[in-house]
Design a protein around this motif. Structure first.
Motif, PDB file in Angstrom:
ATOM      1  N   GLY A 146     -14.715  94.075 -63.969  1.00  0.00           N
ATOM      2  CA  GLY A 146     -15.713  94.782 -64.740  1.00  0.00           C
ATOM      3  C   GLY A 146     -15.710  94.475 -66.226  1.00  0.00           C
ATOM      4  N   SER A 147     -14.744  93.710 -66.698  1.00  0.00           N
ATOM      5  CA  SER A 147     -14.680  93.364 -68.119  1.00  0.00           C
ATOM      6  C   SER A 147     -15.792  92.378 -68.462  1.00  0.00           C
ATOM      7  N   ARG A 148     -16.066  92.254 -69.755  1.00  0.00           N
ATOM      8  CA  ARG A 148     -17.088  91.306 -70.198  1.00  0.00           C
ATOM      9  C   ARG A 148     -16.723  89.879 -69.796  1.00  0.00           C
ATOM     10  N   ILE A 149     -15.437  89.562 -69.852  1.00  0.00           N
ATOM     11  CA  ILE A 149     -15.021  88.210 -69.478  1.00  0.00           C
ATOM     12  C   ILE A 149     -15.256  87.973 -67.993  1.00  0.00           C
ATOM     13  N   ALA A 150     -14.891  88.934 -67.169  1.00  0.00           N
ATOM     14  CA  ALA A 150     -15.107  88.794 -65.735  1.00  0.00           C
ATOM     15  C   ALA A 150     -16.585  88.615 -65.421  1.00  0.00           C
ATOM     16  N   VAL A 151     -17.436  89.377 -66.094  1.00  0.00           N
ATOM     17  CA  VAL A 151     -18.874  89.262 -65.891  1.00  0.00           C
ATOM     18  C   VAL A 151     -19.368  87.888 -66.343  1.00  0.00           C
ATOM     19  N   ALA A 152     -18.851  87.416 -67.485  1.00  0.00           N
ATOM     20  CA  ALA A 152     -19.278  86.118 -68.012  1.00  0.00           C
ATOM     21  C   ALA A 152     -18.898  84.973 -67.064  1.00  0.00           C
ATOM     22  N   TYR A 153     -17.682  85.034 -66.539  1.00  0.00           N
ATOM     23  CA  TYR A 153     -17.200  83.954 -65.679  1.00  0.00           C
ATOM     24  C   TYR A 153     -17.684  84.088 -64.237  1.00  0.00           C
ATOM     25  N   GLU A 154     -18.086  85.301 -63.877  1.00  0.00           N
ATOM     26  CA  GLU A 154     -18.527  85.594 -62.504  1.00  0.00           C
ATOM     27  C   GLU A 154     -17.442  85.255 -61.480  1.00  0.00           C
ATOM     28  N   ARG A 155     -16.201  85.488 -61.886  1.00  0.00           N
ATOM     29  CA  ARG A 155     -15.078  85.334 -60.972  1.00  0.00           C
ATOM     30  C   ARG A 155     -13.883  86.092 -61.538  1.00  0.00           C
ATOM     31  N   GLU A 156     -12.794  86.124 -60.800  1.00  0.00           N
ATOM     32  CA  GLU A 156     -11.650  86.949 -61.171  1.00  0.00           C
ATOM     33  C   GLU A 156     -10.588  86.214 -61.974  1.00  0.00           C
ATOM     34  N   GLU A 157     -10.663  84.899 -62.028  1.00  0.00           N
ATOM     35  CA  GLU A 157      -9.623  84.152 -62.741  1.00  0.00           C
ATOM     36  C   GLU A 157     -10.140  82.779 -63.138  1.00  0.00           C
ATOM     37  N   ALA A 158      -9.408  82.138 -64.038  1.00  0.00           N
ATOM     38  CA  ALA A 158      -9.754  80.784 -64.474  1.00  0.00           C
ATOM     39  C   ALA A 158      -8.509  80.139 -65.079  1.00  0.00           C
ATOM     40  N   VAL A 159      -8.496  78.834 -65.134  1.00  0.00           N
ATOM     41  CA  VAL A 159      -7.440  78.098 -65.827  1.00  0.00           C
ATOM     42  C   VAL A 159      -7.957  77.765 -67.218  1.00  0.00           C
ATOM     43  N   GLU A 160      -7.200  78.175 -68.240  1.00  0.00           N
ATOM     44  CA  GLU A 160      -7.658  78.010 -69.613  1.00  0.00           C
ATOM     45  C   GLU A 160      -6.622  77.269 -70.461  1.00  0.00           C
ATOM     46  N   SER A 161      -7.098  76.692 -71.547  1.00  0.00           N
ATOM     47  CA  SER A 161      -6.257  75.889 -72.441  1.00  0.00           C
ATOM     48  C   SER A 161      -5.754  76.712 -73.624  1.00  0.00           C
ATOM     49  N   TYR A 162      -4.566  76.362 -74.066  1.00  0.00           N
ATOM     50  CA  TYR A 162      -3.935  77.052 -75.198  1.00  0.00           C
ATOM     51  C   TYR A 162      -3.401  76.046 -76.212  1.00  0.00           C
ATOM     52  N   ARG A 163      -3.298  76.532 -77.438  1.00  0.00           N
ATOM     53  CA  ARG A 163      -2.537  75.845 -78.483  1.00  0.00           C
ATOM     54  C   ARG A 163      -2.039  76.923 -79.438  1.00  0.00           C
ATOM     55  N   CYS A 164      -1.007  77.657 -79.018  1.00  0.00           N
ATOM     56  CA  CYS A 164      -0.534  78.758 -79.856  1.00  0.00           C
ATOM     57  C   CYS A 164       0.939  79.052 -79.590  1.00  0.00           C
ATOM     58  N   ARG A 165       1.525  79.686 -80.554  1.00  0.00           N
ATOM     59  CA  ARG A 165       2.930  80.076 -80.470  1.00  0.00           C
ATOM     60  C   ARG A 165       3.131  81.581 -80.649  1.00  0.00           C
ATOM     61  N   PHE A 166       2.053  82.301 -80.907  1.00  0.00           N
ATOM     62  CA  PHE A 166       2.156  83.728 -81.200  1.00  0.00           C
ATOM     63  C   PHE A 166       1.143  84.508 -80.368  1.00  0.00           C
ATOM     64  N   GLY A 167       1.545  85.722 -79.974  1.00  0.00           N
ATOM     65  CA  GLY A 167       0.654  86.577 -79.200  1.00  0.00           C
ATOM     66  C   GLY A 167       0.943  88.042 -79.463  1.00  0.00           C
ATOM     67  N   LEU A 168       0.343  88.907 -78.671  1.00  0.00           N
ATOM     68  CA  LEU A 168       0.519  90.345 -78.820  1.00  0.00           C
ATOM     69  C   LEU A 168       1.962  90.741 -78.550  1.00  0.00           C
ATOM     70  N   ASN A 169       2.551  91.493 -79.469  1.00  0.00           N
ATOM     71  CA  ASN A 169       3.921  91.969 -79.320  1.00  0.00           C
ATOM     72  C   ASN A 169       3.954  93.073 -78.258  1.00  0.00           C
ATOM     73  N   PRO A 170       4.667  92.867 -77.142  1.00  0.00           N
ATOM     74  CA  PRO A 170       4.692  93.870 -76.073  1.00  0.00           C
ATOM     75  C   PRO A 170       5.172  95.245 -76.530  1.00  0.00           C
ATOM     76  N   ALA A 171       5.961  95.278 -77.605  1.00  0.00           N
ATOM     77  CA  ALA A 171       6.483  96.557 -78.082  1.00  0.00           C
ATOM     78  C   ALA A 171       5.379  97.490 -78.569  1.00  0.00           C
ATOM     79  N   PHE A 172       4.242  96.928 -78.965  1.00  0.00           N
ATOM     80  CA  PHE A 172       3.142  97.746 -79.484  1.00  0.00           C
ATOM     81  C   PHE A 172       1.942  97.779 -78.553  1.00  0.00           C
ATOM     82  N   GLN A 173       2.058  97.128 -77.414  1.00  0.00           N
ATOM     83  CA  GLN A 173       0.910  96.955 -76.524  1.00  0.00           C
ATOM     84  C   GLN A 173       0.307  98.277 -76.066  1.00  0.00           C
TER      85      GLN A 173
END
Length: 241
Positions: A145-172
């Motif tokens: 039901g998320s906007r991404i799910a609606v946009a992709y019209e499926r439940e999953e996808a393989v995506e590309s990254y170039r990053c070393r930092f993300g959301l800190n689980p301690a504050f999630q």
């Protein structure tokens, strides 16, 4: 074409960054999908000292390749898009800074910061990833039901990254218990995308969906972003008759 769309690309252009080369192509493909004319404009972060620099655009895209020359400028642009309900897309660094902006200006965490630029910060809502995601691809699962799910019209996808930092689980939990919600996870259940409720379009991804445009494929999320802008423009034209 009847509809003309101006999109601010918030970031510091670098021709060596694959995502930066991909973004204009992605927008060109998206323009064809809605039969509109899109004019993307690179807006260096250091030029954003007040909201007038981004006020004349129809949508804002906070792009990869941080740290930006001005975090303050990037956060000001994101805040403007969030508050003015201007369609917003953040990818990679845009995701990271959308989290920081929300933490500071919605949750009131003035000390929320990024481990890349403030490694000794007290509240690092963006921290080093357990495993770096540099020039790699992995499976992403979308919340139903998320906007991404609606946009992709499926439940999953393989995506590309170039990053070393993300959301800190301690504050999630505290960060994502209100209007800002998780919209995608990786296979280890780590957050890979968020979106904002009660907003025409506010989506941020740690991955870089735009990069498939380098092989001339239309990124579904970019298409959805442009469609949201197009719909607002169309509605305004109808109301203005």
């Amino acid at each position: 074409m009847g509809i003309k769309i101006r999109i601010a690309l918030i970031g510091n252009y670098d021709a060596t960054v694959p995502a930066h080369r991909a973004i204009p192509i992605a927008l060109e493909l998206a323009a064809a999908s809605v039969a509109a004319e899109i004019n993307p404009v690179w807006v260096p972060t250091e030029e954003i000292v007040n909201t007038s620099r981004v006020a004349d655009f129809d949508g804002l895209w906070c792009v990869p390749a941080s740290p930006y020359r001005s975090m303050k400028g990037a956060l000001l642009a994101i805040k403007y898009a969030r508050e003015q309900k201007l369609p917003f897309l953040g990818t990679c660094g845009g995701f990271q800074h959308a989290i920081i902006e929300y933490a500071r200006n919605v949750l009131g965490w003035d000390d929320a910061d990024h481990a890349e630029t403030a490694p000794d910060g007290l509240r690092l809502v963006i921290s080093p990833l357990a495993c770096e995601l540099v020039e790699t691809s992995s499976l992403v699962r979308f919340r139903s039901g998320s906007r991404i799910a609606v946009a992709y019209e499926r439940e999953e996808a393989v995506e590309s990254y170039r990053c070393r930092f993300g959301l800190n689980p301690a504050f999630q939990e505290r960060l994502l218990s209100g209007a800002l919600r998780v919209s995608a996870y990786d296979s280890s259940s780590e957050v890979r995308a968020v979106e904002l409720d009660n907003h025409p379009f506010f989506v941020a991804t740690l991955f870089q969906p735009e990069r498939i445009a380098l092989v001339h494929l239309l990124p579904p999320l970019v298409a959805a972003f442009v469609q949201a802008i197009y719909q607002i423009q169309t509605d305004h034209k109808v109301i203005g008759r």
